[in-house]
Motif scaffolding. Structure first.
Motif, PDB file in Angstrom:
ATOM      1  N   GLY A  18      95.684 -13.267 -47.212  1.00 58.86           N
ATOM      2  CA  GLY A  18      95.255 -14.729 -47.525  1.00 58.86           C
ATOM      3  C   GLY A  18      93.906 -14.192 -48.464  1.00 58.86           C
ATOM      4  N   MET A  19      93.216 -13.349 -47.994  1.00 59.34           N
ATOM      5  CA  MET A  19      91.869 -13.012 -48.718  1.00 59.34           C
ATOM      6  C   MET A  19      92.379 -12.565 -50.274  1.00 59.34           C
ATOM      7  SD  MET A  19      89.184 -11.129 -46.420  1.00 59.34           S
ATOM      8  CE  MET A  19      89.840 -10.952 -44.944  1.00 59.34           C
ATOM      9  N   ALA A  20      93.344 -11.683 -50.437  1.00 61.03           N
ATOM     10  CA  ALA A  20      93.948 -11.332 -51.613  1.00 61.03           C
ATOM     11  C   ALA A  20      94.236 -12.387 -52.645  1.00 61.03           C
ATOM     12  CB  ALA A  20      94.841 -10.464 -51.314  1.00 61.03           C
ATOM     13  N   VAL A  21      94.993 -13.499 -51.950  1.00 64.65           N
ATOM     14  CA  VAL A  21      95.328 -14.642 -52.904  1.00 64.65           C
ATOM     15  C   VAL A  21      94.212 -15.330 -53.196  1.00 64.65           C
ATOM     16  CG1 VAL A  21      97.108 -16.708 -52.629  1.00 64.65           C
ATOM     17  CG2 VAL A  21      97.834 -14.508 -51.957  1.00 64.65           C
ATOM     18  N   ALA A  22      93.362 -15.610 -52.150  1.00 61.20           N
ATOM     19  CA  ALA A  22      92.141 -16.373 -52.463  1.00 61.20           C
ATOM     20  C   ALA A  22      91.277 -15.676 -53.529  1.00 61.20           C
ATOM     21  CB  ALA A  22      91.526 -16.645 -51.136  1.00 61.20           C
ATOM     22  N   SER A  23      91.245 -14.467 -53.490  1.00 63.24           N
ATOM     23  CA  SER A  23      90.214 -13.976 -54.599  1.00 63.24           C
ATOM     24  C   SER A  23      91.118 -14.168 -55.954  1.00 63.24           C
ATOM     25  CB  SER A  23      90.131 -12.247 -54.156  1.00 63.24           C
ATOM     26  OG  SER A  23      91.416 -11.767 -54.379  1.00 63.24           O
ATOM     27  N   PHE A  24      92.278 -13.936 -55.798  1.00 61.30           N
ATOM     28  CA  PHE A  24      93.040 -14.146 -57.225  1.00 61.30           C
ATOM     29  C   PHE A  24      92.832 -15.589 -57.760  1.00 61.30           C
ATOM     30  CE2 PHE A  24      96.892 -15.526 -59.325  1.00 61.30           C
ATOM     31  CZ  PHE A  24      96.897 -14.909 -60.414  1.00 61.30           C
ATOM     32  N   VAL A  25      92.994 -16.795 -57.011  1.00 64.49           N
ATOM     33  CA  VAL A  25      92.957 -17.889 -57.168  1.00 64.49           C
ATOM     34  C   VAL A  25      91.407 -18.443 -57.682  1.00 64.49           C
ATOM     35  CG1 VAL A  25      93.241 -20.288 -56.386  1.00 64.49           C
ATOM     36  CG2 VAL A  25      94.910 -18.782 -55.865  1.00 64.49           C
ATOM     37  N   LEU A  26      90.592 -17.912 -56.765  1.00 60.85           N
ATOM     38  CA  LEU A  26      89.141 -18.027 -57.250  1.00 60.85           C
ATOM     39  C   LEU A  26      88.839 -17.500 -58.543  1.00 60.85           C
ATOM     40  CD1 LEU A  26      87.625 -18.043 -53.823  1.00 60.85           C
ATOM     41  CD2 LEU A  26      88.029 -19.875 -55.052  1.00 60.85           C
ATOM     42  N   GLY A  27      89.039 -16.098 -58.774  1.00 64.76           N
ATOM     43  CA  GLY A  27      88.926 -15.342 -60.032  1.00 64.76           C
ATOM     44  C   GLY A  27      89.324 -16.104 -61.048  1.00 64.76           C
ATOM     45  N   LEU A  28      90.741 -16.723 -60.918  1.00 62.63           N
ATOM     46  CA  LEU A  28      91.330 -17.536 -62.110  1.00 62.63           C
ATOM     47  C   LEU A  28      90.677 -18.683 -62.441  1.00 62.63           C
ATOM     48  CD1 LEU A  28      93.640 -16.978 -63.951  1.00 62.63           C
ATOM     49  CD2 LEU A  28      95.208 -18.182 -62.249  1.00 62.63           C
ATOM     50  N   VAL A  29      90.350 -19.606 -61.307  1.00 62.25           N
ATOM     51  CA  VAL A  29      89.630 -20.753 -61.554  1.00 62.25           C
ATOM     52  C   VAL A  29      88.156 -20.485 -62.204  1.00 62.25           C
ATOM     53  CG1 VAL A  29      88.619 -22.854 -60.460  1.00 62.25           C
ATOM     54  CG2 VAL A  29      91.046 -21.924 -59.833  1.00 62.25           C
TER      55      VAL A  29
END
Length: 90
Positions: A18-29
């Motif tokens: 979940g942290m990996a996916v959240a980091s990807f989404v937050l980095g993209l946004v």
């Protein structure tokens, strides 16, 4: 109800994923908005996910890279405008 070692390991892996996916989404946004906040959060979440042994290693690495890119974009645009805030157009 008592957790076994394997149940704790599965929960820890799910949290790291979940942290990996959240980091990807937050980095993209963060490339578009609030990069001063979202960039460092993406870097920290990706680092924690990698440290905890996520199964989504590639996603965590992308989140880390995008978080760093957020900060680079902020630095470039801030140095061009001589301010921390920036806007599209003007």
């Amino acid at each position: 109800m008592e957790f076994t070692a394997s149940a704790r390991a599965r929960t820890g892996t799910r949290d790291a994923d979940g942290m990996a996916v959240a980091s990807f989404v937050l980095g993209l946004v963060g490339l578009l908005v609030f990069n001063i906040f979202l960039g460092p959060i993406a870097v920290v979440l990706a680092s924690m996910a990698l440290w905890r042994g996520t199964a989504r290693r590639g996603r965590a690495m992308l989140g880390f890279g995008l978080g760093v890119a957020d900060l680079v974009v902020l630095a470039v645009l801030a140095s061009a405008d001589h301010t921390v805030s920036w806007t599209f157009g003007g």
